[in-house]
Design a protein around this motif. Structure first.
Motif, PDB file in Angstrom:
ATOM      1  N   PRO A  75       0.647  -1.314   0.120  1.00  0.00           N
ATOM      2  CA  PRO A  75       0.095  -0.060   0.201  1.00  0.00           C
ATOM      3  C   PRO A  75       0.688   1.104  -0.132  1.00  0.00           C
ATOM      4  N   PRO A  76       1.843   1.383   0.821  1.00  0.00           N
ATOM      5  CA  PRO A  76       2.774   2.481   0.402  1.00  0.00           C
ATOM      6  C   PRO A  76       3.037   2.946  -0.857  1.00  0.00           C
ATOM      7  N   GLU A  77       3.421   1.870  -1.862  1.00  0.00           N
ATOM      8  CA  GLU A  77       3.550   2.035  -3.297  1.00  0.00           C
ATOM      9  C   GLU A  77       2.787   3.158  -3.935  1.00  0.00           C
ATOM     10  N   VAL A  78       1.470   3.053  -3.422  1.00  0.00           N
ATOM     11  CA  VAL A  78       0.389   3.766  -4.162  1.00  0.00           C
ATOM     12  C   VAL A  78       0.592   5.134  -4.282  1.00  0.00           C
ATOM     13  N   ILE A  79       0.497   5.888  -5.610  1.00  0.00           N
ATOM     14  CA  ILE A  79       0.599   7.214  -5.786  1.00  0.00           C
ATOM     15  C   ILE A  79      -0.838   7.722  -5.926  1.00  0.00           C
ATOM     16  N   GLN A  80      -1.196   8.988  -4.844  1.00  0.00           N
ATOM     17  CA  GLN A  80      -2.404   9.325  -5.007  1.00  0.00           C
ATOM     18  C   GLN A  80      -2.413  10.592  -6.125  1.00  0.00           C
ATOM     19  N   LEU A 120       0.541  19.608  -4.554  1.00  0.00           N
ATOM     20  CA  LEU A 120       1.417  18.429  -4.410  1.00  0.00           C
ATOM     21  C   LEU A 120       2.254  18.587  -3.054  1.00  0.00           C
ATOM     22  N   GLU A 121       2.023  19.638  -2.028  1.00  0.00           N
ATOM     23  CA  GLU A 121       2.961  19.710  -0.801  1.00  0.00           C
ATOM     24  C   GLU A 121       4.134  19.560  -1.185  1.00  0.00           C
ATOM     25  N   LEU A 122       4.940  20.190  -2.136  1.00  0.00           N
ATOM     26  CA  LEU A 122       6.351  20.251  -2.541  1.00  0.00           C
ATOM     27  C   LEU A 122       6.913  21.303  -1.519  1.00  0.00           C
ATOM     28  N   GLY A 123       8.163  20.672  -1.181  1.00  0.00           N
ATOM     29  CA  GLY A 123       8.850  21.513  -0.212  1.00  0.00           C
ATOM     30  C   GLY A 123      10.096  21.993  -1.068  1.00  0.00           C
ATOM     31  N   SER A 124      10.707  21.092  -1.751  1.00  0.00           N
ATOM     32  CA  SER A 124      12.100  21.170  -2.459  1.00  0.00           C
ATOM     33  C   SER A 124      12.156  20.550  -3.880  1.00  0.00           C
ATOM     34  N   PRO A 125      12.831  21.036  -4.913  1.00  0.00           N
ATOM     35  CA  PRO A 125      12.783  20.321  -5.930  1.00  0.00           C
ATOM     36  C   PRO A 125      13.685  18.724  -6.024  1.00  0.00           C
ATOM     37  N   SER A 126      14.054  18.421  -5.053  1.00  0.00           N
ATOM     38  CA  SER A 126      14.734  17.346  -4.768  1.00  0.00           C
ATOM     39  C   SER A 126      13.570  16.149  -4.295  1.00  0.00           C
ATOM     40  N   GLU A 127      12.304  16.668  -4.122  1.00  0.00           N
ATOM     41  CA  GLU A 127      11.075  15.892  -3.935  1.00  0.00           C
ATOM     42  C   GLU A 127      10.333  15.274  -5.116  1.00  0.00           C
ATOM     43  N   VAL A 128      10.773  16.126  -6.179  1.00  0.00           N
ATOM     44  CA  VAL A 128      10.106  15.950  -7.395  1.00  0.00           C
ATOM     45  C   VAL A 128      10.544  14.727  -8.545  1.00  0.00           C
ATOM     46  N   ARG A 129       9.661  14.076  -8.983  1.00  0.00           N
ATOM     47  CA  ARG A 129       9.919  13.125 -10.090  1.00  0.00           C
ATOM     48  C   ARG A 129       8.912  13.689 -11.292  1.00  0.00           C
ATOM     49  N   VAL A 130       9.685  13.886 -12.522  1.00  0.00           N
ATOM     50  CA  VAL A 130       8.644  14.107 -13.586  1.00  0.00           C
ATOM     51  C   VAL A 130       8.622  12.735 -14.576  1.00  0.00           C
ATOM     52  N   LEU A 131       7.519  12.563 -14.939  1.00  0.00           N
ATOM     53  CA  LEU A 131       7.381  11.365 -15.856  1.00  0.00           C
ATOM     54  C   LEU A 131       6.709  12.002 -17.199  1.00  0.00           C
ATOM     55  N   THR A 132       6.544  11.498 -18.207  1.00  0.00           N
ATOM     56  CA  THR A 132       5.663  11.850 -19.547  1.00  0.00           C
ATOM     57  C   THR A 132       5.192  10.642 -19.934  1.00  0.00           C
ATOM     58  N   ILE A 133       3.866  10.507 -20.434  1.00  0.00           N
ATOM     59  CA  ILE A 133       3.187   9.565 -21.062  1.00  0.00           C
ATOM     60  C   ILE A 133       3.614   9.314 -22.496  1.00  0.00           C
ATOM     61  N   LEU A 134       3.786   8.104 -22.970  1.00  0.00           N
ATOM     62  CA  LEU A 134       4.200   7.761 -24.323  1.00  0.00           C
ATOM     63  C   LEU A 134       2.899   7.117 -25.073  1.00  0.00           C
ATOM     64  N   THR A 135       2.930   7.528 -26.518  1.00  0.00           N
ATOM     65  CA  THR A 135       1.899   6.694 -27.268  1.00  0.00           C
ATOM     66  C   THR A 135       2.697   5.727 -27.967  1.00  0.00           C
ATOM     67  N   VAL A 136       2.611   4.532 -27.549  1.00  0.00           N
ATOM     68  CA  VAL A 136       3.545   3.512 -28.320  1.00  0.00           C
ATOM     69  C   VAL A 136       3.095   3.219 -29.611  1.00  0.00           C
ATOM     70  N   LYS A 137       4.128   3.140 -30.565  1.00  0.00           N
ATOM     71  CA  LYS A 137       3.757   2.793 -31.816  1.00  0.00           C
ATOM     72  C   LYS A 137       4.547   1.875 -32.420  1.00  0.00           C
ATOM     73  N   ASN A 183       5.291  14.025  -5.996  1.00  0.00           N
ATOM     74  CA  ASN A 183       5.947  14.227  -4.866  1.00  0.00           C
ATOM     75  C   ASN A 183       6.332  13.102  -4.556  1.00  0.00           C
ATOM     76  N   VAL A 184       7.462  12.435  -4.354  1.00  0.00           N
ATOM     77  CA  VAL A 184       8.211  11.120  -4.202  1.00  0.00           C
ATOM     78  C   VAL A 184       7.880  10.838  -2.858  1.00  0.00           C
ATOM     79  N   PRO A 185       8.341  11.530  -1.718  1.00  0.00           N
ATOM     80  CA  PRO A 185       8.001  11.124  -0.330  1.00  0.00           C
ATOM     81  C   PRO A 185       6.753  11.116   0.030  1.00  0.00           C
ATOM     82  N   LYS A 186       5.802  12.010  -0.676  1.00  0.00           N
ATOM     83  CA  LYS A 186       4.381  11.995   0.010  1.00  0.00           C
ATOM     84  C   LYS A 186       3.620  11.259  -1.248  1.00  0.00           C
ATOM     85  N   LYS A 187       3.958  10.750  -2.203  1.00  0.00           N
ATOM     86  CA  LYS A 187       3.477   9.735  -3.111  1.00  0.00           C
ATOM     87  C   LYS A 187       1.931  10.693  -3.623  1.00  0.00           C
TER      88      LYS A 187
END
Length: 148
Positions: free
Chosen positions: A15-20, A82-99, A116-120
């Protein structure tokens, strides 16, 4: 908890792996819980899998592996939500359209997923800029698997 996934079959998820996603993802506002599962052993591609709907899964990647000059600013409301406190808490992902073939795959740089990685806590942010679009070639003229 057991989770039936689109690409990985049945998986045991802590359950702690779940991102809200408190407001869901645009077009999927009722989908508020996701997990990130590796798609490839090299950790370049992942599946953002809905916890609620087994058939809903997005192929995602770190855009900076392919577009090192990718850059955007989050507005204050997004930072707060996102309750961000610093840039180090951020992960950025982008969605692909697979061809098919895969070298024709596109990436949505206009709407990154910001976590927000620490807070999911996460949100797909729609950037209102002319620089980025929903369908950039993932590999441009690079050979498959090379960093950009």
């Amino acid at each position: 908890m057991k989770l039936v996934t689109r690409y990985h079959g049945e998986r045991e998820i802590d359950p702690p792996e779940v991102i809200q996603f408190p407001r869901g993802i645009p077009g999927f506002e009722d989908e508020t819980e996701f997990v990130l599962l590796p798609l490839t052993d090299d950790q370049v591609f992942f599946i953002l899998q809905s916890v609620q709907t087994s058939d809903l899964a997005f192929v995602v990647t770190d855009p900076f592996l392919f577009y090192q000059d990718y850059d955007f600013q989050l507005d204050e409301a997004t930072v707060k939500s996102l309750e961000l406190g610093s840039p180090s808490e951020v992960r950025v992902l982008t969605i692909l359209t697979v061809k098919d073939p895969f070298k024709e795959t596109t990436v949505n740089l206009q709407a990154p997923v910001v976590i927000n990685v620490p807070k999911k806590i996460a949100k797909q942010v729609v950037l209102n800029v002319d620089t980025y679009h929903t369908k950039h070639r993932l590999y441009r003229d690079n050979p498959v698997g090379t960093k950009r």
